[in-house]
Design a protein around this motif. Sequence first.
Motif, PDB file in Angstrom:
ATOM      1  N   LEU A  94       2.462   6.982  14.980  1.00 32.97           N
ATOM      2  CA  LEU A  94       1.994   8.015  15.110  1.00 32.97           C
ATOM      3  C   LEU A  94       0.387   7.542  16.014  1.00 32.97           C
ATOM      4  O   LEU A  94      -0.707   7.539  16.394  1.00 32.97           O
ATOM      5  N   CYS A  95      -0.038   6.434  14.941  1.00 26.22           N
ATOM      6  CA  CYS A  95      -1.181   6.032  14.687  1.00 26.22           C
ATOM      7  C   CYS A  95      -1.284   3.806  15.332  1.00 26.22           C
ATOM      8  O   CYS A  95      -2.046   3.828  15.571  1.00 26.22           O
ATOM      9  N   GLY A  96      -0.504   4.637  16.294  1.00 29.94           N
ATOM     10  CA  GLY A  96       0.094   2.223  16.479  1.00 29.94           C
ATOM     11  C   GLY A  96      -0.547   1.589  15.803  1.00 29.94           C
ATOM     12  O   GLY A  96      -1.373   0.331  15.712  1.00 29.94           O
ATOM     13  N   LEU A  97      -0.834   1.430  14.358  1.00 31.94           N
ATOM     14  CA  LEU A  97      -0.776   0.940  12.780  1.00 31.94           C
ATOM     15  C   LEU A  97       0.100  -0.559  12.848  1.00 31.94           C
ATOM     16  O   LEU A  97       1.331  -0.251  13.561  1.00 31.94           O
ATOM     17  N   THR A  98      -0.215  -1.707  12.804  1.00 34.63           N
ATOM     18  CA  THR A  98       0.272  -2.632  12.805  1.00 34.63           C
ATOM     19  C   THR A  98       0.855  -2.416  11.135  1.00 34.63           C
ATOM     20  O   THR A  98       2.016  -3.585  11.579  1.00 34.63           O
ATOM     21  N   ARG A  99       0.376  -2.184  11.069  1.00 30.50           N
ATOM     22  CA  ARG A  99       0.518  -2.152   9.628  1.00 30.50           C
ATOM     23  C   ARG A  99       1.162  -1.157   9.005  1.00 30.50           C
ATOM     24  O   ARG A  99      -0.732  -0.515   8.895  1.00 30.50           O
ATOM     25  N   PRO A 100       1.645  -0.894   7.380  1.00 29.72           N
ATOM     26  CA  PRO A 100       1.796   0.618   7.849  1.00 29.72           C
ATOM     27  C   PRO A 100       1.008   0.581   6.069  1.00 29.72           C
ATOM     28  O   PRO A 100       0.791  -0.392   5.235  1.00 29.72           O
ATOM     29  N   LEU A 101       0.771   1.801   6.375  1.00 28.55           N
ATOM     30  CA  LEU A 101      -0.451   2.497   4.727  1.00 28.55           C
ATOM     31  C   LEU A 101       0.818   3.077   3.858  1.00 28.55           C
ATOM     32  O   LEU A 101       1.063   4.027   4.287  1.00 28.55           O
ATOM     33  N   GLY A 129      11.184 -14.438  -5.894  1.00 27.37           N
ATOM     34  CA  GLY A 129      11.477 -14.074  -4.980  1.00 27.37           C
ATOM     35  C   GLY A 129      11.570 -13.392  -4.398  1.00 27.37           C
ATOM     36  O   GLY A 129      12.590 -13.365  -2.626  1.00 27.37           O
ATOM     37  N   PHE A 130      11.129 -12.021  -4.457  1.00 30.69           N
ATOM     38  CA  PHE A 130      10.881 -10.513  -3.719  1.00 30.69           C
ATOM     39  C   PHE A 130      10.534 -11.175  -2.619  1.00 30.69           C
ATOM     40  O   PHE A 130       9.087 -11.719  -2.342  1.00 30.69           O
ATOM     41  N   PRO A 131      10.234 -10.757  -1.451  1.00 27.12           N
ATOM     42  CA  PRO A 131       9.660 -11.278  -0.082  1.00 27.12           C
ATOM     43  C   PRO A 131       8.053  -9.852  -0.095  1.00 27.12           C
ATOM     44  O   PRO A 131       8.664  -8.747   0.575  1.00 27.12           O
ATOM     45  N   VAL A 132       7.610 -10.029  -0.560  1.00 24.59           N
ATOM     46  CA  VAL A 132       6.122  -9.329  -1.062  1.00 24.59           C
ATOM     47  C   VAL A 132       5.350  -9.289   0.755  1.00 24.59           C
ATOM     48  O   VAL A 132       4.743  -7.978   0.864  1.00 24.59           O
ATOM     49  N   HIS A 133       5.704  -9.751   1.819  1.00 23.00           N
ATOM     50  CA  HIS A 133       4.878  -9.686   3.096  1.00 23.00           C
ATOM     51  C   HIS A 133       5.671  -8.158   3.568  1.00 23.00           C
ATOM     52  O   HIS A 133       4.509  -7.452   4.339  1.00 23.00           O
ATOM     53  N   LEU A 134       6.767  -7.577   2.885  1.00 20.59           N
ATOM     54  CA  LEU A 134       7.374  -6.382   3.255  1.00 20.59           C
ATOM     55  C   LEU A 134       6.150  -4.403   3.084  1.00 20.59           C
ATOM     56  O   LEU A 134       6.412  -4.423   3.433  1.00 20.59           O
ATOM     57  N   LEU A 135       5.882  -5.271   1.712  1.00 23.20           N
ATOM     58  CA  LEU A 135       5.301  -4.365   1.085  1.00 23.20           C
ATOM     59  C   LEU A 135       4.137  -3.312   1.984  1.00 23.20           C
ATOM     60  O   LEU A 135       3.270  -4.258   2.083  1.00 23.20           O
ATOM     61  N   PRO A 136       3.561  -2.405   1.845  1.00 17.93           N
ATOM     62  CA  PRO A 136       2.281  -1.749   2.497  1.00 17.93           C
ATOM     63  C   PRO A 136       1.683  -1.866   1.796  1.00 17.93           C
ATOM     64  O   PRO A 136       1.149  -2.182   1.245  1.00 17.93           O
ATOM     65  N   ASP A 137       0.487  -1.402   2.682  1.00 15.79           N
ATOM     66  CA  ASP A 137      -1.437  -1.596   2.246  1.00 15.79           C
ATOM     67  C   ASP A 137      -1.473  -0.488   1.756  1.00 15.79           C
ATOM     68  O   ASP A 137      -0.533   0.758   1.490  1.00 15.79           O
ATOM     69  N   ILE A 138      -1.997  -0.019   0.746  1.00 12.22           N
ATOM     70  CA  ILE A 138      -2.318   1.054  -0.462  1.00 12.22           C
ATOM     71  C   ILE A 138      -2.914   1.980  -0.118  1.00 12.22           C
ATOM     72  O   ILE A 138      -4.803   0.875   0.445  1.00 12.22           O
ATOM     73  N   ALA A 139      -3.554   3.215  -0.139  1.00 12.98           N
ATOM     74  CA  ALA A 139      -4.636   4.290   0.662  1.00 12.98           C
ATOM     75  C   ALA A 139      -4.737   5.305  -0.698  1.00 12.98           C
ATOM     76  O   ALA A 139      -3.483   5.759  -1.143  1.00 12.98           O
ATOM     77  N   GLY A 158      -6.424  11.024  19.160  1.00 12.61           N
ATOM     78  CA  GLY A 158      -7.617  11.265  18.616  1.00 12.61           C
ATOM     79  C   GLY A 158      -7.515  12.147  16.963  1.00 12.61           C
ATOM     80  O   GLY A 158      -8.393  12.274  16.201  1.00 12.61           O
ATOM     81  N   THR A 159      -6.828  12.961  17.460  1.00 14.34           N
ATOM     82  CA  THR A 159      -6.266  13.641  15.547  1.00 14.34           C
ATOM     83  C   THR A 159      -6.440  12.957  14.531  1.00 14.34           C
ATOM     84  O   THR A 159      -5.211  11.699  14.372  1.00 14.34           O
ATOM     85  N   PRO A 160      -7.029  13.119  13.390  1.00 17.93           N
ATOM     86  CA  PRO A 160      -7.147  12.343  12.195  1.00 17.93           C
ATOM     87  C   PRO A 160      -5.518  12.585  11.864  1.00 17.93           C
ATOM     88  O   PRO A 160      -5.156  13.465  11.389  1.00 17.93           O
ATOM     89  N   VAL A 161      -4.911  12.092  11.201  1.00 19.40           N
ATOM     90  CA  VAL A 161      -3.840  11.836  10.449  1.00 19.40           C
ATOM     91  C   VAL A 161      -3.885  10.912   8.844  1.00 19.40           C
ATOM     92  O   VAL A 161      -3.993  10.010   8.380  1.00 19.40           O
ATOM     93  N   GLY A 162      -3.345  12.089   8.087  1.00 18.41           N
ATOM     94  CA  GLY A 162      -3.925  11.348   6.737  1.00 18.41           C
ATOM     95  C   GLY A 162      -2.585  10.417   6.060  1.00 18.41           C
ATOM     96  O   GLY A 162      -1.565  10.698   6.809  1.00 18.41           O
ATOM     97  N   VAL A 163      -2.575  10.324   5.190  1.00 14.31           N
ATOM     98  CA  VAL A 163      -1.871   8.884   4.710  1.00 14.31           C
ATOM     99  C   VAL A 163      -0.905   9.595   3.824  1.00 14.31           C
ATOM    100  O   VAL A 163      -0.843  10.815   3.514  1.00 14.31           O
ATOM    101  N   ALA A 164       0.472   9.351   4.583  1.00  9.02           N
ATOM    102  CA  ALA A 164       2.255  10.401   3.284  1.00  9.02           C
ATOM    103  C   ALA A 164       1.819  10.184   2.353  1.00  9.02           C
ATOM    104  O   ALA A 164       1.929   9.337   1.455  1.00  9.02           O
ATOM    105  N   LEU A 165       2.231  11.736   1.692  1.00 11.30           N
ATOM    106  CA  LEU A 165       1.837  12.052   0.258  1.00 11.30           C
ATOM    107  C   LEU A 165       3.108  11.757  -0.330  1.00 11.30           C
ATOM    108  O   LEU A 165       3.949  11.842   0.647  1.00 11.30           O
ATOM    109  N   GLY A 166       3.824  11.495  -1.557  1.00  7.65           N
ATOM    110  CA  GLY A 166       4.605  12.185  -2.157  1.00  7.65           C
ATOM    111  C   GLY A 166       5.546  13.215  -1.860  1.00  7.65           C
ATOM    112  O   GLY A 166       4.547  14.102  -2.197  1.00  7.65           O
ATOM    113  N   ASP A 167       6.697  13.513  -1.681  1.00  8.38           N
ATOM    114  CA  ASP A 167       7.270  15.010  -1.739  1.00  8.38           C
ATOM    115  C   ASP A 167       6.495  15.582  -2.537  1.00  8.38           C
ATOM    116  O   ASP A 167       6.824  16.957  -2.869  1.00  8.38           O
TER     117      ASP A 167
END
Length: 386
Positions: A94-101, A129-139, A158-167
Amino acid sequence: MHGVMFWKTGQGCEWTEGGAAPVFEPRAVSQLVTWQDGRCSSKFLASLPQPESHLSVATGFGCATIFWLLKNSPESLKSYDVAGTIHDYVVAMLCGLTRPLMSDQNAASWGYFNTRRQSWNLEILRAAGFPVHLLPDIAEPGSVAGRTSRAWFEIPKGTPVGVALGDLQASVYSCMAQRTDAVLNISTSVQLVASMPSGFQPAQTPDPTAPVAYFPYFDRTYLAVAASLNGGNVLATFVRMLVQWMADLGLEVEESTVYSCMIQAAAQQRDTCLTITPTVLGERHLPDQLASVTRISSSDLSLGHVTRALCRGIIQNLHSMLPFQQLREWGVERVIGSGSALSRNEVLKQEVQRAFPFPVSYGQDVDAAVGAALVMLQRNFNQQES
């Protein structure tokens, strides 16, 4: 909040002009691996490095799934360069982020995340040996991840979108009016949740055998959670078994008819000596435990006896994980009951009251979407006030 999916940066979706508004179609995206995934055996989990976290790692957790893929299907990971939960994916698209949060609520549910430091166990993961580049940034939960890059249905660009919460956290937020409330949700699975006092910090060493886990909530507080894998799904399994037995006998009956008849029979059977341990799916803290039936006598074999024992077993299994005495020590004064399996099952309600002698309130259903909206509205209101 435990599940994982992968996608390619910049190729996760394609926006198309269709109908009344633009929509996005998934493109370079993997299938979703959910919390119910059972590929990580106890033996495999025991082979993983010890996390620097108060939470253990279980099958269905994002990092455990990635470890399994790394060992058993490494080629499947090479097509993607980021990962997240399915709701992190939707926010990124929705936000066109290059990396997920990702909020710390979801990160804690993936495993290998230190909630005090608000960071992944990068050194431990890299060493394995874990592929840490896969991990999202934290918000921070409740923060804004970005703004909609396009109009989407009736939501303007242009509507603000909140970072996804735990269900789980969003669901609890939707109905926990007071800190002295506990929330009991029985749908497919079961969750019994209580709020820990401000300042509480869980022990930093994970205990895989502990039936109660502590998940981050909001403002650096925690929820105590007894999460049973065996809830409405156990009743559904029992119904399917009865339907299959009758089909084998040449009779065809609808599942809905069987369900209503068995609940009616159990409601008339107020007590039973039959004991059913309903853990057909095991539990995260007891993954190898199976279900059992004991104290069988010829007088306790009616449909009413068996259904009553099954409903009681579901609640007693939960009570063994988080007894009412512990809730009372934490200051709980009321239980809010919700969930589809509980709302339409009077026998389960009776067994809840029997096991947890608190006032029980029904009618305000848990709704993660409502909770997520309330969080963002409250944060927006607080910012305007300050």
